[in-house]
Design a protein around this motif. Structure first.
Motif, mmCIF file in Angstrom:
data_model
loop_
_atom_site.group_PDB
_atom_site.id
_atom_site.type_symbol
_atom_site.label_atom_id
_atom_site.label_comp_id
_atom_site.label_asym_id
_atom_site.label_seq_id
_atom_site.Cartn_x
_atom_site.Cartn_y
_atom_site.Cartn_z
ATOM 1 N N ILE A 166 -67.708 108.203 -23.656
ATOM 2 C CA ILE A 166 -68.053 106.949 -23.029
ATOM 3 C C ILE A 166 -68.221 105.633 -23.986
ATOM 4 C CG2 ILE A 166 -70.477 107.165 -23.057
ATOM 5 C CD1 ILE A 166 -68.359 106.270 -20.012
ATOM 6 N N LEU A 167 -68.701 105.893 -25.118
ATOM 7 C CA LEU A 167 -68.683 104.776 -26.099
ATOM 8 C C LEU A 167 -67.153 104.495 -26.639
ATOM 9 C CD1 LEU A 167 -72.007 105.765 -28.417
ATOM 10 C CD2 LEU A 167 -71.690 103.827 -26.628
ATOM 11 N N GLN A 168 -66.691 105.440 -26.923
ATOM 12 C CA GLN A 168 -65.268 104.975 -27.292
ATOM 13 C C GLN A 168 -64.348 104.391 -26.334
ATOM 14 O OE1 GLN A 168 -63.813 105.708 -30.222
ATOM 15 N NE2 GLN A 168 -62.497 104.211 -29.485
ATOM 16 N N LEU A 169 -64.473 104.665 -24.763
ATOM 17 C CA LEU A 169 -63.970 104.016 -23.837
ATOM 18 C C LEU A 169 -64.615 102.546 -23.557
ATOM 19 C CD1 LEU A 169 -62.397 104.643 -21.290
ATOM 20 C CD2 LEU A 169 -64.413 105.049 -19.812
ATOM 21 N N ALA A 170 -65.804 102.418 -23.885
ATOM 22 C CA ALA A 170 -66.370 100.884 -23.969
ATOM 23 C C ALA A 170 -65.936 100.093 -25.164
ATOM 24 C CB ALA A 170 -67.951 101.015 -24.247
ATOM 25 N N VAL A 171 -65.455 100.797 -26.254
ATOM 26 C CA VAL A 171 -64.771 100.040 -27.340
ATOM 27 C C VAL A 171 -63.421 99.688 -27.015
ATOM 28 C CG1 VAL A 171 -64.074 100.304 -29.626
ATOM 29 C CG2 VAL A 171 -66.226 101.110 -29.197
ATOM 30 N N ASN A 172 -62.967 100.531 -26.379
ATOM 31 C CA ASN A 172 -61.395 100.500 -25.981
ATOM 32 C C ASN A 172 -61.296 99.093 -24.923
ATOM 33 O OD1 ASN A 172 -60.612 102.291 -27.763
ATOM 34 N ND2 ASN A 172 -60.570 103.743 -26.078
ATOM 35 N N GLY A 201 -78.573 100.249 -21.118
ATOM 36 C CA GLY A 201 -80.033 100.998 -21.077
ATOM 37 C C GLY A 201 -79.606 102.508 -20.565
ATOM 38 N N LEU A 202 -78.437 103.078 -20.012
ATOM 39 C CA LEU A 202 -78.155 104.207 -20.057
ATOM 40 C C LEU A 202 -77.733 105.061 -21.233
ATOM 41 C CD1 LEU A 202 -76.693 104.188 -16.392
ATOM 42 C CD2 LEU A 202 -78.837 105.244 -16.755
ATOM 43 N N VAL A 203 -77.038 104.169 -21.939
ATOM 44 C CA VAL A 203 -76.044 104.523 -23.078
ATOM 45 C C VAL A 203 -77.446 105.019 -24.193
ATOM 46 C CG1 VAL A 203 -75.025 103.932 -25.248
ATOM 47 C CG2 VAL A 203 -74.040 103.858 -22.935
ATOM 48 N N ASN A 204 -78.644 104.130 -24.295
ATOM 49 C CA ASN A 204 -79.300 104.233 -25.296
ATOM 50 C C ASN A 204 -80.254 105.593 -24.800
ATOM 51 O OD1 ASN A 204 -82.884 103.723 -25.392
ATOM 52 N ND2 ASN A 204 -81.719 102.909 -27.048
ATOM 53 N N LYS A 205 -80.303 105.982 -23.618
ATOM 54 C CA LYS A 205 -81.152 107.423 -23.208
ATOM 55 C C LYS A 205 -80.240 108.597 -23.391
ATOM 56 C CE LYS A 205 -84.683 104.766 -20.680
ATOM 57 N NZ LYS A 205 -85.240 104.557 -19.192
ATOM 58 N N HIS A 206 -78.965 108.187 -23.208
ATOM 59 C CA HIS A 206 -78.001 109.489 -22.969
ATOM 60 C C HIS A 206 -78.258 110.327 -24.368
ATOM 61 C CE1 HIS A 206 -74.369 111.742 -22.340
ATOM 62 N NE2 HIS A 206 -74.111 111.022 -21.259
ATOM 63 N N GLY A 251 -73.684 113.705 -28.232
ATOM 64 C CA GLY A 251 -73.053 114.637 -27.938
ATOM 65 C C GLY A 251 -71.628 114.068 -27.749
ATOM 66 N N GLN A 252 -70.731 114.891 -27.130
ATOM 67 C CA GLN A 252 -69.161 114.562 -26.968
ATOM 68 C C GLN A 252 -69.379 113.761 -25.789
ATOM 69 O OE1 GLN A 252 -66.713 117.879 -26.214
ATOM 70 N NE2 GLN A 252 -64.861 116.713 -25.711
ATOM 71 N N GLN A 253 -70.002 113.748 -24.797
ATOM 72 C CA GLN A 253 -69.890 112.969 -23.437
ATOM 73 C C GLN A 253 -70.316 111.613 -24.123
ATOM 74 O OE1 GLN A 253 -72.409 114.947 -20.570
ATOM 75 N NE2 GLN A 253 -70.801 115.633 -19.531
ATOM 76 N N LEU A 254 -71.309 111.340 -24.858
ATOM 77 C CA LEU A 254 -71.564 110.129 -25.180
ATOM 78 C C LEU A 254 -70.551 109.581 -26.090
ATOM 79 C CD1 LEU A 254 -73.725 107.770 -25.274
ATOM 80 C CD2 LEU A 254 -74.736 108.959 -27.487
ATOM 81 N N LEU A 260 -72.890 92.855 -27.130
ATOM 82 C CA LEU A 260 -74.101 92.722 -27.838
ATOM 83 C C LEU A 260 -75.265 93.826 -26.900
ATOM 84 C CD1 LEU A 260 -74.383 88.830 -27.219
ATOM 85 C CD2 LEU A 260 -74.662 89.865 -29.450
ATOM 86 N N TRP A 261 -75.224 94.023 -25.743
ATOM 87 C CA TRP A 261 -76.193 94.854 -25.289
ATOM 88 C C TRP A 261 -75.813 96.437 -25.623
ATOM 89 C CZ3 TRP A 261 -80.819 93.691 -23.361
ATOM 90 C CH2 TRP A 261 -80.819 92.360 -22.946
ATOM 91 N N VAL A 262 -74.644 96.710 -25.886
ATOM 92 C CA VAL A 262 -74.203 98.104 -26.506
ATOM 93 C C VAL A 262 -74.772 98.434 -27.638
ATOM 94 C CG1 VAL A 262 -72.511 99.926 -26.598
ATOM 95 C CG2 VAL A 262 -72.466 98.607 -24.614
ATOM 96 N N THR A 263 -74.483 97.126 -28.597
ATOM 97 C CA THR A 263 -74.757 97.178 -29.882
ATOM 98 C C THR A 263 -76.228 97.243 -29.936
ATOM 99 O OG1 THR A 263 -73.198 95.683 -30.467
ATOM 100 C CG2 THR A 263 -74.766 95.970 -32.300
ATOM 101 N N LYS A 264 -77.179 96.610 -29.228
ATOM 102 C CA LYS A 264 -78.687 96.653 -29.102
ATOM 103 C C LYS A 264 -78.991 98.016 -28.789
ATOM 104 C CE LYS A 264 -82.735 94.624 -27.322
ATOM 105 N NZ LYS A 264 -83.533 94.134 -28.540
ATOM 106 N N ALA A 265 -78.463 98.470 -28.015
ATOM 107 C CA ALA A 265 -78.800 99.987 -27.307
ATOM 108 C C ALA A 265 -78.589 101.166 -28.442
ATOM 109 C CB ALA A 265 -77.901 100.591 -26.132
ATOM 110 N N LEU A 266 -77.509 100.894 -29.340
ATOM 111 C CA LEU A 266 -77.404 101.763 -30.541
ATOM 112 C C LEU A 266 -78.022 101.424 -31.723
ATOM 113 C CD1 LEU A 266 -73.425 102.227 -30.131
ATOM 114 C CD2 LEU A 266 -75.063 103.631 -28.971
ATOM 115 N N VAL A 267 -78.148 100.144 -31.849
ATOM 116 C CA VAL A 267 -79.057 99.953 -33.171
ATOM 117 C C VAL A 267 -80.679 100.501 -32.896
ATOM 118 C CG1 VAL A 267 -80.465 98.085 -34.057
ATOM 119 C CG2 VAL A 267 -77.862 97.635 -33.716
#
Length: 994
Positions: free
Chosen positions: A723-729, A709-714, A717-720, A749-756
């Protein structure tokens, strides 16, 4: 040379060329040039008939010239009227004549009016006999302009009426694939605008409407009634006087005898319009009061039927009276003065509940009409003079044993309460007492719920009465200790639940919210502290009531902020207190931390947050986030806790505290996008770590949802990106192997939904990872179910209501990008994982807008049919729910596969073996709840869906179905004996249709 040639065809070609040039350059011509050309073209109107179409095109070009000399417009039209027999021309040429007239009417109005009635007569000659719908639309518009712009009709009113009314009622069916797109309704509305444009047509039109009303053709009746209603807007007493008896006779007959709801509705609308028309007419001292005599006729023909509540004419009569009464305040007073005393008398006279219900429903209809006028005038109002008997009837119905009579009485009570000044203070107290009794103690839930709704409607009108009388009574009932004498514990719990619901229902005014919210919170704290048994359902009920209050407060800024300030800190405080107590192993702490209770708190906090202004939301977030990151509890009420609050800390003893991340999710994921979250990067890292490592599925899932939910509204930019690269790692090694594969899949699943949802570039990469997991024997089924999560609306996070970044058509984009990959993966997969690809595909298709799906159907239908053969019942159920609407929306495509469809549907309608479903998954499992059959046997849902599809097959063309009719009817006989009633019900419907 061409213009002077003796051959008419050659002359026609010359004039055609000249006209085409003029249509391109008419705006460049000078006044003398226009004069010269007009005179030339006028003379050519006397030429050979082969030349005329080209001459008219040239005149159309000249009619658009701004420099046309005065008098030329009249000259051109006179020439056309005298020299051209318009109706002998082709459609396009007739349309050109109408265009010339339209152009001159818009630019040379005063000149044309100088022709007087000759212009009207000339147009009548032009239009007479027109049949083409394209031309008729233009011709009807010209007639409307003639009347609206006050052109002289002279002695030709009847001729103008005849030349247009000959098309009434419109009988036109557009040809298939008509490129012009003219519909029957277009012609009906255009003609109606003509017929209802002037009172001068009344003496000719009203007999025509009466004649069509008496016909057997339903479409003619409907058109006549709608035209009559339109005419009443401009007619007066003079136009209607002669025809009122015949009109009333026709309307009454249709309402009394028709079986068509449409005709009845239009009759009532026409009667309403007639009454309103007569009400508007100003009476002179020597004229007859037509309205009074008209209403007297209505009363004479209808009033006596109201004394027969069991007879079939009682409702038609009541509807007619109400239609007339609703036309004006004067008609209302005249009708109610005669009808209301009669209804009250009949209510007292009849003793059967069914008869009383009918009478009270009629009375309710008249009461609702009074709402329309708003105020009660003491000198005229029949209702005020009957205040005591009306209240007596309604109050007596509230105590009747018949539930249906009670429901009507509750509606009547709501209407009476909305009439300012009608109920006295003692009546209001009695109203509140009745509502409390019905809401809390009435056995039937319908009456109880209706009473609560009524209280919610009346509370904003009388806030002092409800806050001073109803709220204290409800609080007293809620706080009463043990079950009363002769009252079981179950009855006491039910009473408590109703008290909670009633407190929420009545909270529709800010002053009442300030009274009810403390009561609800006090009860929650009472349960948590141990004064009451630690009942999960009791806590859930309090939260459901708080949620209802939150929704009712959202549109009121003051009430919304009060609710947020009171409720959010309190819920957090009791939850933190319970988490602290769990180490002592008290049952109370454990109950409040159960998934069901926390899940009930989530929508309360979310609803209390979504409608905050950015300034107030920022004020609140500065307290809540430090609570979870720093253990800062100072803003919580009763904040003396035995230990520190560390929900992101390590150690098994903090497991209870970690569960409260669900409440953090409810808060931060509901904030407006422009509200800055303090220490957001730290918070995201903590959530990421918790979602990947926590052994509790509920906690891991809520942490993943909060992160998403936070990633979807972030902001991008570089900060996002970091944090996404950290999540993938974090996800990749956990997905490959280890004990946390399920947690990693949930996070994926939830991160993919937030980005889709926000069209982030990384969403394609994460979706590919999910597609790769479909071939995994362990995670494949859950990954397939995850496609439903990606496509479906999420109830608590990542939806527009909580300000998520949701782009339009994200489902269509996901479909376009990924369905080809699913199809390719299916063809290349091993037999043990093919079902995963089918399940994922069926989930995607099931959530796709049906118009999009229809266009892709030819390429995907073979796979859908293969999915029906899959042994996974969830795949079957999802596929069937996808196919059913397609049978209705794409019958031509589905007809090509009818043999396969019939076979597969019939195979699924019954089976010799009953396959038991696995236990229902908890709320944190990706499988969507809509696919979870509430019956322990999932196959029942498959049978029902298959029977619905067999039913939908009947929408295919009949010649396609006939070869299968006998086979289907034989096969559908078997589920008629199914053990489950819902299956038998669907089988009866499907077999009957076949």
């Amino acid at each position: 040379f061409c213009l002077e040639n003796t051959d008419p065809r050659t002359r026609g070609r010359g004039i055609q060329l000249l006209s085409q040039v003029l249509l391109q350059c008419y705006s460049l011509l000078h006044e003398k040039e226009v004069l010269h050309l007009v005179l030339f073209y006028e003379s050519r109107l006397q030429d050979h008939h082969l030349v005329i179409p080209s001459v008219l095109q040239g005149l159309r070009a000249l009619s658009m010239c701004e420099v046309l000399s005065p008098g030329l417009a009249v000259s051109v039209l006179k020439a056309i009227f005298q020299e051209v027999h318009v109706q002998s021309l082709l459609q396009l040429d007739r349309h050109t004549v109408y265009s010339i007239i339209t152009n001159f009417m818009s630019t040379r109005e005063e000149e044309l009016k100088g022709l007087g009635a000759d212009f009207t007569f000339g147009f009548i000659q032009v239009m007479d006999g027109e049949k083409d719908p394209r031309n008729l639309l233009v011709a009807f518009q010209i007639v409307r302009d003639l009347i609206a712009k006050d052109y002289a009709l002279g002695p030709f009113v009847e001729e103008l009426f005849e030349v247009t009314s000959c098309y009434f009622p419109v009988d036109f069916t557009p040809p298939p694939n008509d490129p012009h797109g003219i519909q029957r309704e277009d012609l009906i509305l255009s003609l109606r605008a003509v017929l209802a444009s002037t009172p001068q047509f009344a003496e000719f039109l009203l007999p025509l409407l009466i004649e069509k009303l008496d016909s057997e053709l339903q479409s003619a009746k409907l058109d006549s009634l709608q035209t009559l209603t339109a005419c009443c807007a401009i007619y007066g007493q003079k136009e209607l006087q002669e025809f009122l008896p015949s009109l009333w006779s026709s309307l009454r007959r249709e309402v009394f005898q028709t079986a068509s709801e449409k005709i009845e509705t239009e009759c009532l609308a026409a009667l309403h319009a007639l009454s309103a028309c007569l009400s508007r007419s100003v009476l002179s001292s020597d004229s007859e009061d037509l309205l009074d005599s008209f209403l007297s006729s209505i009363l004479q023909d209808c009033r006596h039927h109201l004394c027969e509540p069991d007879m079939k004419l009682v409702w038609p009569s009541a509807k007619l009276l109400q239609a007339a009464a609703g036309a004006s305040l004067r008609t209302y007073h005249r009708i109610t003065r005669s009808v209301l005393p009669l209804l009250l008398e009949q209510y007292t006279k009849h003793t059967q509940s069914s008869q009383r219900r009918t009478i009270l429903e009629m009375l309710l209809g008249f009461l609702e009409l009074q709402q329309k006028w708003g105020h009660l005038e003491e000198d005229e109002s029949t209702l005020l003079s009957l205040q005591a008997p009306v209240c007596s009837v309604v109050f007596s119905a509230l105590t009747d044993s018949s539930v249906q009579l009670q429901l009507v009485a509750i509606k009547a009570l709501t209407v009476l309460g909305s009439l300012q000044g009608f109920l006295s203070s003692s009546d209001l107290e009695l109203v509140v007492d009745h509502l409390i009794r019905l809401a809390l103690h009435e056995e039937d839930s319908q009456s109880s719920e209706a009473a609560m709704e009524a209280a919610g409607s009346l509370a904003p009108i009388y806030p002092k009465v409800f806050s001073g009388r109803m709220v204290p009574r409800l609080e007293e009932e809620l706080q009463s200790g043990r079950a009363g004498k002769g009252e079981s514990y179950h009855d006491h719990c039910s009473l408590r639940q109703r008290c909670l619901q009633a407190l929420a229902a009545v909270s529709t005014h800010t002053s009442i919210v300030r009274e009810t919210v403390p009561v609800l919170l006090q009860h929650l704290q009472k349960v948590q502290k141990g004064s009451e048994a630690g009942n999960t359902q009791d806590m859930v009920s309090v939260c459901q009531s708080l949620h209802r209050v939150a929704l009712q407060c959202q549109q009121d800024v003051e009430g919304c902020w009060y609710f947020h300030q009171m409720v959010v800190p309190c819920l957090l405080a009791v939850a933190v207190q319970a988490a602290m107590q769990e180490s002592t192993h008290t049952q109370l702490g454990k109950t409040l931390l159960e998934e069901e209770v926390l899940a009930a708190m989530i929508p309360v906090i979310s609803a209390a947050t979504t409608h905050l202004s950015p300034e107030l939301a920022a004020q609140s977030v500065s307290h809540v986030v430090p609570l979870f990151l720093d253990g800062e509890v100072s803003f919580l009420p009763q904040n003396s806790f035995p230990c520190s609050f560390q929900p992101f800390g390590d150690g098994e003893c903090l497991e209870a505290q970690r569960r409260l991340v669900a409440l953090l999710m409810a808060f931060v994921c509901s904030l407006p996008r422009n509200v800055a979250i303090p220490q957001q990067e730290w918070l995201l890292r903590e959530l990421l770590a918790l979602s990947c490592s926590c052994n509790c599925p509920f906690t891991a899932t809520t942490a993943a949802k909060c992160f998403a939910g936070l990633v979807n509204k972030h902001p991008a930019g570089q900060q996002l990106d970091e944090i996404l690269q950290l999540a993938v790692n974090r996800m990749e090694p956990s997905l490959a192997e280890g004990p946390c594969r399920t947690q990693a899949l949930t996070l994926l699943l939830w991160v993919t939904k937030a980005l889709v949802l926000r069209y982030h570039p990384l969403s394609a990469c994460l979706t590919d990872k999910l597609l790769g997991l479909l071939g995994d024997t362990e995670l494949g089924p859950a990954a397939a179910d995850g496609f439903s999560l990606l496509m479906a609306e999420s109830p608590d996070v990542l939806h527009k209501g909580c300000h998520a970044d949701v782009r339009i058509m994200f489902r269509q984009r996901f479909f376009t990008d990924n369905v080809p990959k699913l199809v390719q993966g299916f063809h290349g997969a091993g037999p043990d994982v093919k079902a995963n690809y089918l399940k994922g595909l069926s989930h995607v298709l099931n959530h796709l807008p049906k118009p999009v799906l229809v266009t892709e159907l030819p390429t995907l239908l073979s796979l859908l049919l293969e999915a029906l053969s899959c042994s996974d019942h969830v795949v079957q159920l999802s596929t069937l729910s996808c196919l059913q609407p397609l049978l209705l929306e794409a019958p031509q495509i589905m007809s090509l596969h009818v043999d396969t469809l019939v076979t597969k549907f019939l195979n699924l309608t019954s089976s010799p073996t009953m396959v038991r479903a696995p236990p229902l998954p908890p709320c944190h499992t990706p499988l969507p709840h809509s696919l979870c059959c509430p019956d322990p046997c999932l196959f029942q849902a498959v049978r029902i869906a298959a029977l619905r599809c067999a039913h939908a097959l009947t929408s295919l063309p009949t010649p396609v179905l006939l070869p299968y009719k006998a086979r289907v009817i034989r096969a559908l006989a078997r589920p008629l004996d199914d053990k489950k009633r819902l299956v038998r019900k669907e089988a009866v419907a499907a077999r009957g249709e076949w």
